[in-house]
Design a protein around this motif. Structure first.
Motif, PDB file in Angstrom:
ATOM      1  N   THR A   2      32.526  36.487  40.091  1.00 34.06           N
ATOM      2  CA  THR A   2      32.059  37.217  41.494  1.00 34.06           C
ATOM      3  C   THR A   2      30.666  36.780  41.403  1.00 34.06           C
ATOM      4  O   THR A   2      30.004  36.608  40.418  1.00 34.06           O
ATOM      5  CB  THR A   2      32.131  38.953  41.148  1.00 34.06           C
ATOM      6  OG1 THR A   2      33.301  39.266  40.967  1.00 34.06           O
ATOM      7  CG2 THR A   2      31.401  39.499  42.408  1.00 34.06           C
ATOM      8  N   THR A  99      29.284  29.421  55.918  1.00 31.01           N
ATOM      9  CA  THR A  99      30.710  29.979  56.327  1.00 31.01           C
ATOM     10  C   THR A  99      30.388  30.936  57.453  1.00 31.01           C
ATOM     11  O   THR A  99      29.559  31.764  57.554  1.00 31.01           O
ATOM     12  CB  THR A  99      31.098  30.994  55.281  1.00 31.01           C
ATOM     13  OG1 THR A  99      31.165  30.155  53.934  1.00 31.01           O
ATOM     14  CG2 THR A  99      32.346  31.737  55.416  1.00 31.01           C
ATOM     15  N   TYR A 168      35.956  33.184  57.789  1.00 27.11           N
ATOM     16  CA  TYR A 168      36.481  34.259  57.051  1.00 27.11           C
ATOM     17  C   TYR A 168      36.579  35.391  58.402  1.00 27.11           C
ATOM     18  O   TYR A 168      35.707  35.405  59.203  1.00 27.11           O
ATOM     19  CB  TYR A 168      35.485  34.769  56.103  1.00 27.11           C
ATOM     20  CG  TYR A 168      35.256  33.950  55.059  1.00 27.11           C
ATOM     21  CD1 TYR A 168      36.107  32.702  54.827  1.00 27.11           C
ATOM     22  CD2 TYR A 168      34.508  34.444  53.876  1.00 27.11           C
ATOM     23  CE1 TYR A 168      35.945  31.861  53.561  1.00 27.11           C
ATOM     24  CE2 TYR A 168      34.417  33.449  52.675  1.00 27.11           C
ATOM     25  CZ  TYR A 168      35.126  32.281  52.788  1.00 27.11           C
ATOM     26  OH  TYR A 168      34.985  31.715  51.743  1.00 27.11           O
ATOM     27  N   GLY A 186      39.276  33.561  54.473  1.00 22.84           N
ATOM     28  CA  GLY A 186      38.820  34.352  53.640  1.00 22.84           C
ATOM     29  C   GLY A 186      38.755  35.804  54.317  1.00 22.84           C
ATOM     30  O   GLY A 186      39.022  35.703  55.823  1.00 22.84           O
ATOM     31  N   LYS A 208      42.964  33.410  48.686  1.00 25.07           N
ATOM     32  CA  LYS A 208      41.565  33.480  49.504  1.00 25.07           C
ATOM     33  C   LYS A 208      40.519  34.256  49.129  1.00 25.07           C
ATOM     34  O   LYS A 208      40.877  35.243  48.762  1.00 25.07           O
ATOM     35  CB  LYS A 208      42.020  33.490  51.037  1.00 25.07           C
ATOM     36  CG  LYS A 208      43.019  32.411  51.642  1.00 25.07           C
ATOM     37  CD  LYS A 208      43.614  33.216  53.034  1.00 25.07           C
ATOM     38  CE  LYS A 208      44.488  31.970  53.610  1.00 25.07           C
ATOM     39  NZ  LYS A 208      45.020  32.231  55.062  1.00 25.07           N
ATOM     40  N   PRO A 209      39.208  34.041  49.361  1.00 25.89           N
ATOM     41  CA  PRO A 209      38.154  34.890  48.974  1.00 25.89           C
ATOM     42  C   PRO A 209      38.054  36.028  49.778  1.00 25.89           C
ATOM     43  O   PRO A 209      38.529  36.082  51.075  1.00 25.89           O
ATOM     44  CB  PRO A 209      36.796  34.047  49.396  1.00 25.89           C
ATOM     45  CG  PRO A 209      37.419  32.440  49.551  1.00 25.89           C
ATOM     46  CD  PRO A 209      38.697  32.791  49.918  1.00 25.89           C
ATOM     47  N   ILE A 211      35.116  38.880  50.822  1.00 27.00           N
ATOM     48  CA  ILE A 211      33.881  39.262  50.632  1.00 27.00           C
ATOM     49  C   ILE A 211      33.511  40.568  51.032  1.00 27.00           C
ATOM     50  O   ILE A 211      34.153  40.940  52.063  1.00 27.00           O
ATOM     51  CB  ILE A 211      33.048  37.977  50.998  1.00 27.00           C
ATOM     52  CG1 ILE A 211      32.848  38.124  52.397  1.00 27.00           C
ATOM     53  CG2 ILE A 211      33.338  36.869  50.408  1.00 27.00           C
ATOM     54  CD1 ILE A 211      32.090  36.856  53.049  1.00 27.00           C
ATOM     55  N   ASP A 290      35.435  38.611  45.612  1.00 27.23           N
ATOM     56  CA  ASP A 290      34.831  37.484  45.135  1.00 27.23           C
ATOM     57  C   ASP A 290      33.193  37.344  45.366  1.00 27.23           C
ATOM     58  O   ASP A 290      32.571  36.390  44.560  1.00 27.23           O
ATOM     59  CB  ASP A 290      35.689  36.302  45.593  1.00 27.23           C
ATOM     60  CG  ASP A 290      36.980  36.352  45.468  1.00 27.23           C
ATOM     61  OD1 ASP A 290      37.447  36.005  44.401  1.00 27.23           O
ATOM     62  OD2 ASP A 290      37.786  36.534  46.304  1.00 27.23           O
ATOM     63  N   GLU A 291      32.786  37.786  46.448  1.00 25.95           N
ATOM     64  CA  GLU A 291      31.353  37.911  46.827  1.00 25.95           C
ATOM     65  C   GLU A 291      31.080  39.421  47.149  1.00 25.95           C
ATOM     66  O   GLU A 291      31.453  39.742  48.121  1.00 25.95           O
ATOM     67  CB  GLU A 291      31.230  36.702  47.593  1.00 25.95           C
ATOM     68  CG  GLU A 291      31.452  35.350  47.362  1.00 25.95           C
ATOM     69  CD  GLU A 291      31.212  34.370  48.662  1.00 25.95           C
ATOM     70  OE1 GLU A 291      30.750  34.936  49.729  1.00 25.95           O
ATOM     71  OE2 GLU A 291      31.771  33.526  48.824  1.00 25.95           O
TER      72      GLU A 291
END
Length: 318
Positions: A2, A99, A168, A186, A208-209, A211, A290-291
């Motif tokens: 993370t 992003t 995203y 994402g 996929k991320p 966040i 993940d973030e």
């Protein structure tokens, strides 16, 4: 693993203050930046709202951290072709560390041309078509498009990054999570909802991320922190779809009269309890994010960054 980023709130701070915060975030050990995209603040007390694409250009010359928009609406206020040009230039300036976070938007920001504010289903359809247009333009090839919502006539982006920026998609319910899984690279969501993350992964988002972001108020006086949040960000506690439907800061101020300091104290991380701040961010990690981006409410930024550098970030799982 993370990553922990800092959330720059254009609604509350001037461009110069946002750049100072970005520098402090990098020095404190945050590894990423997110920035909001608003035409209006949520209320007059916040009192700011610079053009996000100008801010991103300045950030690219200030710090070396990746930047994500949380989030841009590429469907009403700005045509997707114009949004694609802004995003492509941002990606070039940031050396590919950009992003594009997108969402279906809020009437607060998107009604300013006097356009009708569509239902969620129509806005979701518009977003899907907008992403199709933007991804074509990110190739640097000439694009013509005639869809249900958008027309593009012989458009070409001459300044594009070597690789298209990931896109995203933001969502706050199961339908939006499914849309993000299907069309996004994402998923963006603001609450540590494990079920919502699971819905995203089940509907095409596997691998996929994910966040998210959260606002806190670090202050040695917890009561003062609660008062700051209650004055500046009571909108964080408004229920349901109000945030998407109310058209002006004045309407949000009216709705926010329903939010009490006691509600803020229960729902928002306020004060200087390190364990409480760590637990708030850890809840996102436990939900599969993940973030995680954290933003400080109010003016006491130096204390926030100092304590996060020394006490909070070192205690978080990686």
């Amino acid at each position: 693993m993370t990553e922990y980023g800092y959330f720059l709130s254009c609604e509350e701070f001037t461009p110069a203050q946002l750049l100072d915060q970005a520098r402090l975030a990098a020095e404190a050990g945050f590894t990423r930046l997110a920035v909001s995209d608003h035409f209006h603040p949520w209320n007059d007390a916040q009192g700011s709202s610079p053009f996000v694409w100008s801010v991103i250009g300045a950030l690219s010359q200030t710090v070396d951290l990746p930047v994500t928009t949380l989030v841009t609406c590429p469907t009403v206020r700005l045509h997707p072709a114009v949004t694609a040009q802004a995003a492509a230039t941002s990606a070039v300036l940031l050396g590919g560390r950009f992003t594009l976070g997108v969402g279906t938007g809020e009437a607060l920001n998107e009604h300013v041309h006097g356009d009708r504010w569509p239902s969620f289903d129509e806005r979701a359809e518009m977003l899907e078509e907008a992403l199709e247009v933007m991804r074509k333009l990110f190739t640097g090839e000439q694009v013509s498009h005639r869809g249900r919502h958008y027309t593009v006539d012989n458009a070409r982006l001459y300044t594009v990054p070597a690789e298209a920026p990931p896109v995203y998609v933001s969502g706050f319910g199961p339908n939006a999570a499914a849309l993000a899984g299907r069309i996004g690279d994402g998923f963006v969501t603001m609450t540590p909802d494990r079920d919502l993350v699971g819905a995203f992964r089940a509907d095409g988002g596997a691998g996929k991320p994910v966040i998210g972001g959260v606002k806190v108020c670090w202050n040695d006086d917890r009561d003062k922190a609660v008062d700051l949040v209650h004055r500046l960000w009571p909108t964080e506690l408004l229920p349901g779809e109000l945030a998407q439907l109310l058209p002006t800061p004045a309407h949000f101020e009216q709705a926010s009269e329903l939010v009490t300091p006691e509600m803020v104290a229960e729902a928002v991380t306020c004060g200087n309890d390190v364990d409480e701040h760590v637990a708030t961010l850890r809840s996102y990690v436990d939900a599969g994010f993940d973030e995680v981006y954290v933003g400080q409410i109010g003016p006491d930024n130096e204390a926030f960054f100092d304590h996060y550098r020394r006490e909070v970030l070192p205690a978080l799982p990686r």
